[in-house]
Design an enzyme around this catalytic site. Structure first.
Site, PDB file in Angstrom:
ATOM      1  N   ASP A  38       1.003  -1.268   0.082  1.00 33.70           N
ATOM      2  CA  ASP A  38      -0.003  -0.091  -0.047  1.00 33.70           C
ATOM      3  C   ASP A  38       0.780   1.302   0.149  1.00 33.70           C
ATOM      4  OD1 ASP A  38      -2.173  -1.718   0.170  1.00 33.70           O
ATOM      5  OD2 ASP A  38      -2.743  -1.286   2.089  1.00 33.70           O
ATOM      6  N   GLU A  40       3.749   1.804  -1.261  1.00 36.54           N
ATOM      7  CA  GLU A  40       4.477   2.107  -2.601  1.00 36.54           C
ATOM      8  C   GLU A  40       3.466   2.508  -3.585  1.00 36.54           C
ATOM      9  OE1 GLU A  40       8.154  -1.282  -3.191  1.00 36.54           O
ATOM     10  OE2 GLU A  40       6.110  -2.144  -2.743  1.00 36.54           O
ATOM     11  N   LEU A  88     -27.184   6.546  15.963  1.00 38.39           N
ATOM     12  CA  LEU A  88     -27.368   5.685  17.097  1.00 38.39           C
ATOM     13  C   LEU A  88     -27.816   6.417  18.409  1.00 38.39           C
ATOM     14  CD1 LEU A  88     -24.693   2.999  16.112  1.00 38.39           C
ATOM     15  CD2 LEU A  88     -27.197   2.719  15.896  1.00 38.39           C
ATOM     16  N   LYS A 123     -17.666   0.560  17.627  1.00 41.99           N
ATOM     17  CA  LYS A 123     -18.139   1.741  17.184  1.00 41.99           C
ATOM     18  C   LYS A 123     -16.911   2.685  16.713  1.00 41.99           C
ATOM     19  CE  LYS A 123     -21.331   5.458  17.393  1.00 41.99           C
ATOM     20  NZ  LYS A 123     -20.649   6.837  17.404  1.00 41.99           N
ATOM     21  N   CYS A 434     -33.424  39.488  24.837  1.00 39.20           N
ATOM     22  CA  CYS A 434     -31.909  39.274  25.286  1.00 39.20           C
ATOM     23  C   CYS A 434     -30.930  38.845  24.029  1.00 39.20           C
ATOM     24  CB  CYS A 434     -31.924  38.254  26.213  1.00 39.20           C
ATOM     25  SG  CYS A 434     -30.258  37.550  26.737  1.00 39.20           S
TER      26      CYS A 434
END
Ligand code: IVH
Length: 673
Positions: A38, A40, A88, A123, A434
């Site tokens: 990966d 390279e 979730l 998770k 306010c």
């Protein structure tokens, strides 16, 4: 070597890189047999991107970044998800998950002793991604966005190794595959080490988000983003079980998390959670809890969702990260609904990768109970997205500092403060005058779940408010008249002004539920806004009904606090005037209720007594899905009363008023036909 030869060499290198990248993509994605590592591969990508950047005119028309074009986009295209992307609800201890399991069973009307299988897995703290495959070909990748519409990041994810452009084996004609995009802790550090201090990311999640949502796709492509699948959206083939779907994922060439458990016993699940919690620091990516989801997909469908949370899954969160620091000062913050919250200003501290300098003290009773003072050393904690909070005093200050008492007057506008019965929160009485409340209301109005105006956040709202460019939310829609003034402000220019005006224009087309939510009425969150939108269909009906307690109190799901808040809101004439102004600027759409061809569509129903085959909650959910309205009391407007066992006064009332009644069986037959 002369310049001409130089150019020729670079041209050849770019050509070679394109060829190599293409070949290795085929080895990886189509043959599933990478022949280089990966790292390279990433090197080739980065080298190519750098050369293309340095020599834009040598860029190949059909090179690795060809479909991007030379010009940067200034916005992502939007993509509507075919089925909504939910989020979730949280659980924090074993009791919470036992309650969850019980809720599921009660809803499905099955005995509590029966066992249901759940799939449990970590998770991951990343970003969710929706991959759409048509006939096995990746046609789009989108972020979650507001759950219904996400951003098109298809070009940004093309280099993610475990997202195949083509699925292998047998697959549904059309499928939405969902999962998490993230960066490993190591890659996050690597990326940060190359950025100057100003641009460093606070944590892997932010780095992943910053790497994915890049308008310059070359940057995304150069970052080693990873993907693990964890869900399914719309699918033309209906899987029966989640683990069946997971087995297929593997065949298609998509990775899921290796750490997972199928179990039905909450004790076992809790043990699994504990063991992951203990070893989570050894994982090379950040996780913040355990996701527990029902394995049976048709039951998932029956359970549906409450607002944006599915009833069939829950996130059991790990305990929050804690740290100790000193309180340097305490001041007060006035929120959107006038709540006055004491906030501790802290000696800055790094808490799980995020620099914290403020924490909430919740309310004045808490300060008293915990005996907190300026100068104390305290323990603070932060869990997920929640605001950091002060938990307890570790060491008292050496000297006695001024006591923090609840202010009698609002620290911002000077109006009186008050406390409602049975409430711990102190409030400013001046709800619509306010300015702190006004600013927070405007921020809420433009926020993602409201009008969702891109590029308009707290900073911009405050800037425009203080400059008197906006006094209330309706002024947002005349900002376009202030072109010169805004363009000349610090931090603004022609492009950013145009982008803002575009975002504002885009936000004008809004669904009624989102509009109601954006008003920021107390207790009217997403769920209640959806209920109100469905009930009233347009804003005029809502205004008219707001004065009628009987109408409001007969709406299923709307509680007394929400009803009071609505009445309060509309009792203030300026709010009605504001609504009228807004409805002139906006195009507020009736929420689309599909024209469902069902007996109960458009009918008013009342349930009474206990049902045998399905739970009351499921019966209501089914009825609402086909377009029925559920009322809590029987009146002349009721079309049908569904009578279960041991029905009482409502059944009598139905007879008195001569209203049609149905048995549970009759109801089920009609709803299923
Ligand atoms: S299942 C709600 N499994 O957490 C739909 N989600 O708030 C069911 N997440 O946005 C999601 N890891 O992106 C599931 N193993 C996992 C997960 C996971 C991370 C994210 C997901 C979602 C968020 C839920």
């Amino acid at each position: 070597m002369n310049k001409k030869e130089d150019i020729k060499k670079i041209k050849n290198r770019i050509k070679l890189l394109a060829k190599l990248i293409n070949e290795h993509n085929i080895h990886y994605h189509q043959n599933d047999k990478p022949i280089i590592s990966d790292r390279e591969f990433d090197k080739l990508i980065i080298e190519n991107s750098l050369l293309e950047k340095k020599y834009p005119n040598l860029k190949l028309k059909k090179g690795p970044n060809a479909n991007v074009g030379g010009k940067l986009k200034n916005k992502f295209k939007k993509i509507k998800h075919k089925s909504p992307m939910l989020s979730l609800a949280n659980a924090f201890d074993s009791k919470d998950i036992e309650d969850f399991d019980e809720r599921v069973k009660k809803y499905l009307n099955i005995e509590l002793e029966k066992k249901l299988d759940y799939i449990c897995e970590p998770k991951i703290d990343g970003l969710s991604l929706n991959l759409t495959y048509r006939d096995g070909v990746l046609i789009s990748a989108a972020t979650r966005g507001d759950g219904l519409i996400g951003e098109d990041v298809t070009q940004n994810i093309l280099n993610i190794k475990n997202i195949p452009k083509k699925l292998k084996g047998k697959f549904p004609n059309y499928i939405e595959i969902r999962g998490e995009v993230f960066l490993t802790k190591k890659d996050f550090q690597n990326i940060n080490s190359k950025l100057d201090n100003k641009n460093k990311f606070a944590n892997p999640r932010n780095a992943a988000a910053g790497s994915l949502r890049q308008l310059d796709v070359n940057i995304s492509k150069s970052r080693p983003l990873q993907f693990l699948a964890h869900g399914i959206g719309y699918s033309s083939y209906e899987f029966s079980y989640f683990d069946e779907y997971y087995e297929n994922l593997e065949i298609w060439g998509i990775k899921k998390n290796k750490i997972n458990l199928k179990a039905s016993n909450m004790n076992l699940i809790f043990e699994f959670y504990n063991s992951i919690s203990e070893t989570r620091s050894n994982l090379d990516y950040d996780i913040d809890g355990l996701v527990i989801k029902l394995n049976n997909i048709s039951n998932q469908r029956r359970l549906g969702n409450v607002g944006k949370n599915p009833r069939w899954a829950i996130a059991l969160k790990f305990s929050a990260e804690k740290a100790q620091t000193i309180i340097e000062d305490i001041d007060f913050q006035v929120g959107r609904t006038g709540s006055i919250t004491p906030v501790a200003r802290l000696q800055s501290i790094n808490l799980g990768g995020v620099i914290i300098s403020n924490a909430t003290l919740h309310n004045f009773d808490e300060i008293k109970k915990k005996n907190i003072q300026i100068g104390d050393k305290v323990e603070i904690q932060r869990a997920g997205d929640v605001i950091p909070q002060v938990i307890k005093v570790i060491k008292k200050a050496n000297k006695v500092n001024k006591l923090i008492n609840p202010p009698k007057k609002c620290p911002i506008c000077g109006s009186k403060t008050y406390k409602e019965q049975n409430e711990a929160v102190l409030r400013c009485i001046n709800t619509y005058g306010c300015y702190a409340q006004k600013i927070s209301q405007i921020i809420h109005f433009v926020s993602k779940k409201g009008l969702n105006i891109d590029g308009f956040g707290e900073k911009q709202v405050k800037q425009f408010y203080y400059l008197k460019f906006i006094k209330d939310v309706s002024d947002i829609f005349i900002l376009k008249n202030l072109k010169l003034k805004i363009q000349n402000l610090d931090g603004w220019g022609e492009l950013s002004f145009n982008n803002l005006i575009n975002s504002i224009e885009n936000s004008k087309n809004i669904d009624l539920d989102k509009f109601i939510y954006s008003l920021g009425i107390r207790f009217i969150g997403e769920v209640n806004s959806a209920i109100l939108a469905k009930e009233f269909k347009n804003i005029q009906n809502f205004i008219l009904a707001s004065k009628k307690t009987d109408v409001l109190s007969n709406i299923d799901g709307l509680g007394p606090k929400a009803i009071k808040a609505i009445k309060d809101f509309f009792s203030y004439n300026q709010n009605i005037a504001l609504l009228e102004k807004l409805s002139r600027h906006l195009n507020i759409n009736e929420n689309k209720i599909e024209n469902i061809n069902n007996f109960f569509n458009g009918k008013n129903l009342v349930f009474t007594g206990s049902l045998i085959n399905i739970s009351r909650d499921e019966a209501k959910y089914l009825a609402k899905k086909v377009g029925a309205k559920i009322l809590s009391t029987v009146s002349k407007t009721t079309d049908y009363v569904i009578i279960g066992e041991k029905a009482g006064s409502k059944s009598k009332k139905a007879k008195e008023l001569n209203i049609n009644t149905l048995t549970e069986d009759e109801f089920l037959k009609k709803i299923n036909s």
